[in-house]
Design an enzyme around this catalytic site. Structure first.
Site, PDB file in Angstrom:
ATOM      1  N   HIS A 297       8.515   5.456   5.177  1.00  9.28           N
ATOM      2  CA  HIS A 297       7.795   4.177   5.314  1.00  9.28           C
ATOM      3  C   HIS A 297       7.916   3.266   4.111  1.00  9.28           C
ATOM      4  CE1 HIS A 297       5.505   5.208   9.017  1.00  9.28           C
ATOM      5  NE2 HIS A 297       5.604   6.438   8.538  1.00  9.28           N
ATOM      6  N   LYS A 482      -3.403  -8.044   4.220  1.00  9.02           N
ATOM      7  CA  LYS A 482      -2.618  -6.815   4.059  1.00  9.02           C
ATOM      8  C   LYS A 482      -3.043  -6.164   2.746  1.00  9.02           C
ATOM      9  CE  LYS A 482       0.997  -9.580   4.411  1.00  9.02           C
ATOM     10  NZ  LYS A 482       1.714  -8.820   5.424  1.00  9.02           N
ATOM     11  N   ARG A 483      -2.575  -4.943   2.458  1.00  8.09           N
ATOM     12  CA  ARG A 483      -2.881  -4.333   1.166  1.00  8.09           C
ATOM     13  C   ARG A 483      -2.470  -5.283   0.044  1.00  8.09           C
ATOM     14  NH1 ARG A 483       0.549  -0.340  -0.238  1.00  8.09           N
ATOM     15  NH2 ARG A 483       1.824  -0.630   1.599  1.00  8.09           N
ATOM     16  N   LYS A 488       4.180  -7.782  -2.055  1.00 10.01           N
ATOM     17  CA  LYS A 488       3.756  -8.576  -0.901  1.00 10.01           C
ATOM     18  C   LYS A 488       3.511 -10.034  -1.283  1.00 10.01           C
ATOM     19  CE  LYS A 488       1.683  -4.598   1.459  1.00 10.01           C
ATOM     20  NZ  LYS A 488       2.216  -4.524   2.839  1.00 10.01           N
ATOM     21  N   THR A 590       3.285  -4.520  10.135  1.00  7.25           N
ATOM     22  CA  THR A 590       2.824  -4.438  11.514  1.00  7.25           C
ATOM     23  C   THR A 590       1.802  -5.549  11.774  1.00  7.25           C
ATOM     24  OG1 THR A 590       1.313  -2.732  10.708  1.00  7.25           O
ATOM     25  CG2 THR A 590       3.214  -1.988  11.980  1.00  7.25           C
ATOM     26  N   LYS A 594       0.942  -8.162  15.099  1.00  5.32           N
ATOM     27  CA  LYS A 594      -0.379  -8.464  15.679  1.00  5.32           C
ATOM     28  C   LYS A 594      -0.568  -9.978  15.780  1.00  5.32           C
ATOM     29  CE  LYS A 594      -1.814  -4.234  13.535  1.00  5.32           C
ATOM     30  NZ  LYS A 594      -2.186  -3.628  12.244  1.00  5.32           N
TER      31      LYS A 594
HETATM   32  C1  26V Z   1       2.279   2.979  -1.516  1.00  2.41           C
HETATM   33  C2  26V Z   1       2.154   2.828  -2.866  1.00  2.41           C
HETATM   34  C3  26V Z   1       1.171   3.663  -3.574  1.00  2.41           C
HETATM   35  C4  26V Z   1       1.436   3.694  -5.062  1.00  2.41           C
HETATM   36  C5  26V Z   1       1.697   2.332  -5.594  1.00  2.41           C
HETATM   37  C6  26V Z   1       2.890   1.703  -4.969  1.00  2.41           C
HETATM   38  C7  26V Z   1       2.937   1.876  -3.516  1.00  2.41           C
HETATM   39  C8  26V Z   1       3.797   1.116  -2.775  1.00  2.41           C
HETATM   40  C9  26V Z   1       3.901   1.275  -1.435  1.00  2.41           C
HETATM   41  C10 26V Z   1       3.152   2.214  -0.800  1.00  2.41           C
HETATM   42  C11 26V Z   1       3.319   2.351   0.658  1.00  2.41           C
HETATM   43  C12 26V Z   1       3.433   3.759   1.127  1.00  2.41           C
HETATM   44  C13 26V Z   1       3.864   3.865   2.532  1.00  2.41           C
HETATM   45  C14 26V Z   1       3.345   2.791   3.421  1.00  2.41           C
HETATM   46  O1  26V Z   1       2.169   2.605   3.588  1.00  2.41           O
HETATM   47  N1  26V Z   1       4.257   2.066   4.033  1.00  2.41           N
HETATM   48  C15 26V Z   1       3.973   1.028   5.020  1.00  2.41           C
HETATM   49  O2  26V Z   1       4.176   1.607   6.301  1.00  2.41           O
HETATM   50  C16 26V Z   1       3.976   0.684   7.343  1.00  2.41           C
HETATM   51  C17 26V Z   1       4.108   1.447   8.640  1.00  2.41           C
HETATM   52  O3  26V Z   1       5.424   1.885   8.799  1.00  2.41           O
HETATM   53  C18 26V Z   1       4.962  -0.459   7.235  1.00  2.41           C
HETATM   54  O4  26V Z   1       4.722  -1.383   8.259  1.00  2.41           O
HETATM   55  C19 26V Z   1       4.830  -1.144   5.895  1.00  2.41           C
HETATM   56  O5  26V Z   1       5.837  -2.116   5.744  1.00  2.41           O
HETATM   57  C20 26V Z   1       4.931  -0.115   4.778  1.00  2.41           C
HETATM   58  O6  26V Z   1       4.640  -0.699   3.510  1.00  2.41           O
END
Ligand code: 26V
Length: 746
Positions: A297, A482-483, A488, A590, A594
């Site tokens: 992901h 979003k987060r 982003k 996602t 929506k």
């Molecule tokens: C997590 C973290 C945590 C530590 C700090 C940096 C960082 C950067 C990214 C993430 C994301 C981890 C995985 C995640 O949540 N991915 C998301 O998954 C969604 C479902 O597939 C997707 O739509 C998003 O684009 C993707 O960011």
């Protein structure tokens, strides 16, 4: 399912003198009782979705919708003088962070709706993602005590608890089952840790801070805890039902690993098969290869799970040993395949004291998938390029989706009704029917404008109540929810909005249509820059909203505690969805889907699923800007100097507002740190590593164009409706059918 019984019992329910929470618990319990009647036993092959997160949101309305009694419930309650909307005060279960957890919830919903046996395994966190509020514009985190409202949608299964062993402690994994209603009833099983006080910490919080060794070990314990409980019961269950001929295990079970978090399940699977069931290592490994599938992901290296050997050895010595063995086995296989030393090293599971869980997943998994077309191409070309070369059939694309039941039927009854009247109601059960909207008439456009206006007014009223910010209902609504993460680029939106503000104030942009920018995001508690961005946007909002010269033209609001329930309102009432990540970094997104399904146009970069959105709805019906992946890689190789892209007065002024005293960060120095990250970089990155300043110019121009186009409401509404008409592809029903066919074979 017994609807009639539910309705009869609801009619008999005495509501007098009962609190909202009491009513919520009683009605939910009734629905559980009637909804669960006639549950089918599992036959044939089942798929299991292992995920650290399930962001289910509020279950009440969704479950009543799925059981098919939502409207009746509303009517019956109303006849008793109870407004069904009172249950909106009930907390929603936030057992996830963002897209990844919400995707897991959408997948469960779709599978149940499509009569496919997909079940979830995860952790029943005592506290979900923190509740957010702002104090003086700064994010403050409060514990999310969601169970305080009762948990009527779960059934505790004491007699199915399992003992999970660590070197230094033992802990019970007690299952709580949540039914997933649809054409069939599937199961989300969340494990709660019980035993000593130490042991119970394992299921206490989602994402414990991992800046200390203790925090890291706790996170490792969480991952092993639920993975081991899940794998253990699947293997034991198989033996009980079908005996010890494990060759047949993959015929009946497939395990999908949602990102790298549950990858340790592979090692536990092999451990159990070799230690408890006495299979040879080679045989066990082969079975693992036919059982597991892995979804990636993100390509951001900091988010790919790695474990220090010393940490694993300390609390899970047997697992460390198994992983080392898998690593040796993998190296031998790489050699037979003709890999060079470098190539083998790129795919290595273990390297100088560290385990690389993504590499372990890729080596074992039968299939590896990305979550949007571009993302999968990037996996093939970069992150997993070597693996793709030697295992060319493993990598697949499965573009994400969202459940149209929650994200259209439930959150936008008005648009749903318009669709029923225009194309009939069969889209509710077969989303591909939505394609029939494509030839829409002028009068449908007029009706759509009315629907959008109603949803906008509902949203703005809610925001006024919750946030105390009044926004005129004739505004054009932009939203970025979003987060919070630098990639982003909420900061880029902040700069762009500031430029609009200065432009309106100086008279240069005086004829713009009035607009509002809605932000919603939580920042990880320890992520300083993300928190600084929240504060910066709140400061801008304070200034802009109170400027009498401009406030009838431009408003800004950062909503507090953005969550699934807030999202349901925002996606329905928004005109323009902001999806402006640095090209190549948003795996899919996602939220973008929506918004599309609810008739917002996308203003965004060629990234993630945005690409597929405009491919279907047309570039002319959306607003695409900014550097592409190819452009950025050229720029990087030439050497990018952000200072070359902010010489224009407007951009300079926006950037300098971080340090020229226009806004206060309360003396924390955090705005200066943001400024430095863009202008001089840091020890771990180049200046402006997310290309905010590079894309800012085209972003501002695009926003101005959107505002101008919106003045012709009807033409703009046609673009919006074209997005709705082309959104069927983004239903997770389509995604799940693809997983079922080419990964799970169920
Ligand atoms: C997590 C973290 C945590 C530590 C700090 C940096 C960082 C950067 C990214 C993430 C994301 C981890 C995985 C995640 O949540 N991915 C998301 O998954 C969604 C479902 O597939 C997707 O739509 C998003 O684009 C993707 O960011």
């Amino acid at each position: 399912m017994d609807k009639l019984k539910f309705i009869e019992k609801l009619n008999e329910l005495d509501v007098s003198g009962k609190s909202t929470i009491e009513l919520y618990n009683e009605i939910s319990a009734l629905a559980m009782q009637c909804g669960l009647e006639g549950t089918k036993q599992i036959q044939g092959k089942n798929a299991y979705y292992l995920s650290m997160e399930f962001l289910i949101g509020r279950s009440f309305y969704n479950n009543l919708l799925e059981i098919g009694v939502l409207e009746e419930t509303q009517d019956i309650l109303s006849s008793k003088g109870v407004d069904i909307n009172i249950f909106e005060e009930i907390e929603d279960a936030a057992l996830g962070n963002g897209g990844l957890g919400r995707l897991a919830a959408c997948f469960l919903d779709s599978a149940a709706g499509l009569d496919l046996p997909l079940h979830g395994y995860g952790i029943r966190y005592k506290y979900g993602l923190f509740k957010q509020k702002f104090e003086n514009g700064f994010q403050v985190e409060l514990p999310d005590d969601w169970q305080g409202m009762g948990d009527p949608w779960s059934i505790r299964r004491d007699n199915e608890k399992r003992l999970i062993k660590f070197a230094d402690m033992e802990v019970y994994a007690v299952p709580y089952d949540m039914p997933v209603f649809g054409k069939r009833i599937n199961r989300l099983r969340l494990f709660q840790a019980e035993g000593s006080a130490e042991a119970e910490k394992i299921s206490e919080v989602l994402y414990p801070a991992d800046d200390t060794e203790e925090g890291k070990l706790l996170r490792l314990r969480q991952e092993y805890f639920f993975s081991a409980a899940a794998v253990g019961e699947l293997l034991d269950g198989f033996v009980k039902q079908r005996g010890k001929n494990f060759d047949k295990f993959p015929e009946y079970n497939v395990i999908q690993l949602n990102d790298t978090h549950p990858v340790i399940a592979i090692a536990e699977f092999i451990r159990l098969l070799t230690v408890k069931y006495r299979l040879t290592f080679a045989k066990a490994l082969n079975l693992a290869k036919n059982t597991f599938a892995y979804t990636n992901h993100t390509i951001l290296p900091e988010a790919l799970e790695c474990w220090q050997e010393e940490h694993i050895k300390k609390i899970l010595p047997d697992i460390a040993e198994i992983m080392l063995k898998i690593s040796v086995y993998a190296m031998r296989e790489f050699k037979t395949l003709g890999c060079s030393k470098e190539q083998a090293s790129e795919m290595a599971i273990y390297k100088s004291g560290t385990f690389y869980m993504a590499n372990l997943a890729v080596f074992i998994a039968k299939t590896v998938n990305g979550v949007a077309a571009l993302h999968t191409e990037i996996l093939k070309d970069s992150l997993f390029a070597t693996a793709h070369k030697f295992y060319p059939n493993k990598l697949q694309n499965k573009t994400n989706g969202i459940t149209h039941r929650r994200w259209l039927e439930l959150c936008n009854k008005e648009l749903s009704k318009l669709l029923d009247e225009t194309i009939g109601d069969s889209w509710r059960t077969d989303i591909s029917e939505l394609d029939n909207l494509k030839g829409f008439t002028d009068s449908t456009v007029d009706e759509f404008i009315q629907v959008k206006q109603i949803k906008k007014e509902q949203l703005l009223e809610y925001i006024a109540r919750k946030e105390g910010v009044e926004i005129p209902a004739d505004c054009l609504v932009f939203a970025q929810v979003k987060r919070l993460h630098e990639y982003k680029r909420q900061l880029m939106t902040a700069f762009a909005v500031l430029e609009l503000y200065y432009g309106i104030k100086s008279g240069r942009l005086s004829s713009l249509h009035p607009c509002v920018f809605i932000f919603g995001a939580k920042s990880a508690p320890s992520y300083k820059r993300a928190k600084a961005i929240i504060k910066f946007i709140n400061e801008i909002a304070k200034k802009v909203n109170s400027d009498e010269q401009t406030c009838d033209k431009l408003r800004i609001v950062f909503v507090q505690n953005y969550n699934v329930s807030y999202a349901e309102k925002i996606v329905a009432g928004t005109d323009v969805s902001l999806q402006v990540s640095t090209a190549g970094l948003e795996a899919s997104g996602t939220g973008n889907m929506k918004f599309m399904m609810n008739g917002a146009v996308t203003c965004g970069t060629m990234d993630g699923a945005n690409i597929e959105i405009v491919e279907r709805a047309g570039k002319e019906n959306n607003y695409i800007f900014g550097a592409t992946v190819t452009e950025l890689s050229r720029l990087k190789s030439e050497g990018y100097n952000p200072m070359n892209y902010c010489s224009e007065e407007e951009h300079r002024k926006a950037l300098e507002s971080l340090i020229d005293g226009s806004f206060s960060d309360g003396g924390s120095g955090e705005f200066k740190a943001l400024y430095d990250s863009l202008t001089i970089g840091a020890s771990w990155h180049e200046p402006d590593n997310y290309f905010v300043l590079y894309d800012l110019d085209s972003y501002v121009k695009t926003l101005i164009k959107v505002c101008q186009d919106y003045s012709d409401r009807k033409t703009f509404a046609k673009k919006q409706l074209t997005n709705v008409a082309n959104s069927a592809y983004f239903s997770s029903d389509r995604t799940i059918k693809e997983y079922a066919k080419s990964i799970w074979e169920i």
